[in-house]
Design an enzyme around this catalytic site. Structure first.
Site, PDB file in Angstrom:
ATOM      1  N   CYS A   2       0.853  -1.178   0.000  1.00 10.78           N
ATOM      2  CA  CYS A   2       0.000   0.000   0.000  1.00 10.78           C
ATOM      3  C   CYS A   2       0.897   1.239   0.000  1.00 10.78           C
ATOM      4  O   CYS A   2       2.123   1.146   0.067  1.00 10.78           O
ATOM      5  CB  CYS A   2      -0.927   0.048   1.226  1.00 10.78           C
ATOM      6  SG  CYS A   2      -2.120  -1.309   1.268  1.00 10.78           S
ATOM      7  N   ARG A  50      -4.719   1.606  -1.178  1.00 11.06           N
ATOM      8  CA  ARG A  50      -4.661   0.186  -0.872  1.00 11.06           C
ATOM      9  C   ARG A  50      -4.379  -0.681  -2.084  1.00 11.06           C
ATOM     10  O   ARG A  50      -4.996  -0.519  -3.141  1.00 11.06           O
ATOM     11  CB  ARG A  50      -5.987  -0.269  -0.250  1.00 11.06           C
ATOM     12  CG  ARG A  50      -5.913  -1.716   0.256  1.00 11.06           C
ATOM     13  CD  ARG A  50      -7.200  -2.160   0.879  1.00 11.06           C
ATOM     14  NE  ARG A  50      -7.036  -3.498   1.447  1.00 11.06           N
ATOM     15  CZ  ARG A  50      -7.987  -4.401   1.520  1.00 11.06           C
ATOM     16  NH1 ARG A  50      -9.201  -4.110   1.086  1.00 11.06           N
ATOM     17  NH2 ARG A  50      -7.753  -5.592   2.029  1.00 11.06           N
ATOM     18  N   LEU A  51      -3.425  -1.586  -1.900  1.00 11.28           N
ATOM     19  CA  LEU A  51      -3.244  -2.735  -2.779  1.00 11.28           C
ATOM     20  C   LEU A  51      -3.767  -3.926  -1.997  1.00 11.28           C
ATOM     21  O   LEU A  51      -3.140  -4.370  -1.030  1.00 11.28           O
ATOM     22  CB  LEU A  51      -1.772  -2.923  -3.149  1.00 11.28           C
ATOM     23  CG  LEU A  51      -1.455  -4.143  -4.022  1.00 11.28           C
ATOM     24  CD1 LEU A  51      -2.114  -4.018  -5.386  1.00 11.28           C
ATOM     25  CD2 LEU A  51       0.054  -4.305  -4.185  1.00 11.28           C
ATOM     26  N   VAL A  53      -4.411  -7.416  -0.724  1.00  8.84           N
ATOM     27  CA  VAL A  53      -3.729  -8.708  -0.788  1.00  8.84           C
ATOM     28  C   VAL A  53      -4.341  -9.702   0.197  1.00  8.84           C
ATOM     29  O   VAL A  53      -4.550 -10.862  -0.131  1.00  8.84           O
ATOM     30  CB  VAL A  53      -2.216  -8.534  -0.512  1.00  8.84           C
ATOM     31  CG1 VAL A  53      -1.515  -9.882  -0.385  1.00  8.84           C
ATOM     32  CG2 VAL A  53      -1.572  -7.714  -1.632  1.00  8.84           C
ATOM     33  N   GLY A  79       2.383  -3.023   4.003  1.00  7.16           N
ATOM     34  CA  GLY A  79       3.250  -4.176   4.218  1.00  7.16           C
ATOM     35  C   GLY A  79       2.484  -5.440   4.519  1.00  7.16           C
ATOM     36  O   GLY A  79       1.281  -5.528   4.293  1.00  7.16           O
ATOM     37  N   SER A 379      10.807 -12.814  -4.295  1.00  5.97           N
ATOM     38  CA  SER A 379      12.089 -12.426  -4.891  1.00  5.97           C
ATOM     39  C   SER A 379      13.251 -13.033  -4.120  1.00  5.97           C
ATOM     40  O   SER A 379      13.170 -13.228  -2.901  1.00  5.97           O
ATOM     41  CB  SER A 379      12.217 -10.894  -4.876  1.00  5.97           C
ATOM     42  OG  SER A 379      13.532 -10.480  -5.180  1.00  5.97           O
ATOM     43  N   GLY A 380      14.346 -13.293  -4.817  1.00  4.17           N
ATOM     44  CA  GLY A 380      15.575 -13.771  -4.185  1.00  4.17           C
ATOM     45  C   GLY A 380      16.492 -12.654  -3.728  1.00  4.17           C
ATOM     46  O   GLY A 380      17.640 -12.922  -3.332  1.00  4.17           O
TER      47      GLY A 380
END
Length: 618
Positions: A2, A50-51, A53, A79, A379-380
């Protein structure tokens, strides 16, 4: 994920300043494309984009808790807290009742239960602002490794804050001024904790929280790397690393929206993708979706260099077949990488001229393409800093070079597509002399070195390697985490970084260097811990950094852009440039590849000065 922003003013009535808060919040729309909200009270105004999730329907923000019609606390949060299910159960056992499934509400209730010490209960990546209406104080909190950004700007009667500088710069009282230290920070390839480039602005430091009250601001550190004796033997250490990775990836697979993995074919991303594939299969939710970036003509034009011995694509495809991933390549051409619209989007996402050029643009375009299919990506990132993966960890001249090892190793040149000219070589030599970048780097290095926690009576080389690891975990990785956050959130994509789990970071930080390199290689512990889930070819593959295009059309396109800048007397970049050096770089006899890193820097500075009304006070 977010975007958050807000304003606390103890001597004003902020209920009358909705239009200012709305403008600040709107700058965060890219980070939160799904919804937005604001809350205004007398002295606190909170904005949120807001995203969605977790708990798509119930997680709207800013989120509040009331009792008997009285506001207790409000939260604007960005987060993920990966242990929110365990915390929810613990809080319920204490009598707390929840109305949503979101981790946001868990954070709010944890604060009401434990007070400011609640941050020590959280495992995740997060940045948030919590307004306690009972005591009229604001908490600004950032996760331990600084995965999620959080900026603030002190005012006469309070503070402004935001996920990115642009949110604060949208406030009418803030002027975008950049002084000598700000420009030094941009050019020096040093991430100084707390530094935000713009005068008056700062970052909440990783592992810290701020308390803003009418009496003033206090800064408390709630987590840091500490020196602890490592007593596990090698087999136990390898098993512990694997157990931690299994738990971390399992937690980070939780999502109510489509999830994927970023796959380069290197050890780091392959290990995460393979463990994710196992985790999804165990719940019947596979296959894992994976994505890689590639460039037009990369196979035909690829030339090995000192950092990139092999192209990524064959190894990414090998791992995808091995774990039966649903894999896609995102193929980019030179025209897309040099496109002013794309480069402008990168600048607007960063609010700063990073100078990474095609590596930033390609990452942005990769994330934009992935967002059409997934909302969350694993992700690495950060494995090299945690496990000692970069070549300069293993080069004596870099380790004992008396400065940051990546500086001693010439990292900026080595990553930048085989260019040979220094990054600042096209800039005005008088300006560079006044900035004294070597002195700035030396001061930053001395400050960082003084922070390193040591064990008594440590072997001299072990002591030095602890310092090298600390420098990477507190100064280098945050450059890359910022880059990944801005490029992903510009497209509304949440990127999770399992290797930044603080439990893993702390454990490996205190593992002796001799154990981290027990097989004579880089990242020995990670290789051993993930060996059983990876093809042998990937287990044995030498570290290869994020790719950069080798299309010969790209440096030619950079040269054309530099020619245009040189011919435009109104170009703001000209005020920073060395005309003689630019003319030499444009000489027909000069290989455009040689000036590639320095051209990227000058073009980025010019774009920054065009896009932002910056006052340079040097």
């Amino acid at each position: 994920m977010c975007g958050i922003t807000g304003w606390v003013a103890f001597d004003q009535d902020l209920t009358e300043r909705r239009e200012v808060l709305a403008a600040m919040t709107e700058t965060m729309a890219c980070r939160g494309p799904d919804a937005g909200g604001v809350q205004l009270t007398a002295h606190a105004a909170l904005g949120h984009r807001r995203l969605a999730v977790i708990d798509i329907e119930g997680g709207a923000q800013p989120m509040t808790v009331e009792r008997d019609g009285r506001l207790l606390a409000s939260l604007t949060y960005s987060g993920e807290v990966y242990n929110h299910l365990e915390l929810r159960a613990e809080l319920e056992s204490h009598g707390h009742r929840f109305r949503t499934r979101s981790d946001t509400e868990v954070v709010l209730q944890a604060y009401l239960r434990w007070g400011p010490g609640f941050v020590e209960h959280l495992n995740g990546m997060f940045a948030f602002a919590l307004w306690d209406a009972r005591t009229e104080e604001l908490l600004l909190v950032r996760d331990r490794m600084g995965v999620k950004p959080l900026y603030y700007y002190r005012t006469d009667d309070g503070v402004l804050f935001g996920s990115e500088p642009k949110a604060i710069l949208a406030h009418p009282r803030v002027e975008p001024v950049v002084g000598p230290d700000g420009l030094r920070e941009v050019l020096a390839m040093v991430k100084t904790p707390g530094h935000a480039v713009y005068q008056g602005m700062a970052e909440v430091r990783p592992g810290h929280f701020l308390r803003i009250r009418r009496e003033g601001l206090t800064d408390r550190q709630y987590w840091s790397l500490e020196a602890q004796e490592h007593t596990d033997d090698l087999p136990t250490t390898i098993a512990t690393v694997r157990d931690l990775l299994d738990d971390i990836v399992r937690r980070q697979l939780i999502s109510d929206v489509p999830l994927c993995s970023l796959l380069s074919g290197g050890l780091d991303s392959s290990a995460i993708t393979a463990l994710a594939a196992r985790g999804l299969a165990a719940t019947g939710a596979g296959p894992v979706r994976s994505f890689s970036v590639d460039f037009t003509g990369q196979a035909e034009n690829f030339l090995p260099d000192e950092l990139r011995a092999t192209p990524d694509s064959p190894f990414a495809h090998l791992l995808a077949r091995h774990v039966q991933a649903d894999h896609s390549d995102i193929v980019l051409d030179a025209a897309a990488l040099i496109d002013p619209e794309h480069r402008g989007a990168v600048l607007r996402a960063s609010d700063l001229p990073t100078g990474f050029g095609d590596m930033d643009t390609s990452l942005y375009l990769l994330f934009r393409a992935i967002r059409r299919h997934s909302t969350v990506a694993l992700s690495g990132e950060s494995a090299d800093e945690v496990f000692g993966g970069y070549p300069w960890f293993h080069e004596r001249e870099a380790v004992y070079g008396g400065t940051f090892p990546w500086h001693a190793a010439g990292m900026a040149r080595r990553l930048g597509g085989r260019g040979t000219a220094p990054r600042e070589s096209l800039l005005d030599p008088d300006l560079i002399a006044r900035l004294d970048l070597p002195g700035y780097v030396a001061d930053s290095y001395a400050t960082a070195l003084a922070e390193v926690p040591h064990l008594p009576a440590a072997d001299p080389h072990e002591r030095r390697m602890r310092e090298v690891c600390y420098l990477h975990l507190t100064r280098f990785v945050r450059i890359l985490l910022d880059r990944k956050d801005r490029m992903s959130m510009a497209s509304g994509l949440e990127v999770r970084v399992p290797f930044c789990d603080h439990r893993l970071v702390s454990y490996v930080f205190n593992t002796p260097w001799a154990m981290k390199t027990f097989d004579g290689r880089e990242k020995s512990l990670l290789r051993a811990a993930a060996r059983d889930v990876l093809p042998r070819e990937i287990v044995e593959r030498v570290k290869s950094p994020y790719p950069t295009t080798q299309d010969p059309n790209y440096p030619l396109a950079l040269r054309a852009a530099l020619t245009e800048l040189a011919g435009d007397p109104k170009a703001p970049g000209q005020t920073l440039a060395d005309p003689a050096a630019v003319a030499a770089a444009l000489s027909p006899e000069r290989d455009p590849q040689e000036a590639r890193p320095s051209t990227e820097v000058l073009l980025a500075l010019d774009g920054w000065l065009r896009a932002y009304p910056i006052s340079l006070r040097l």
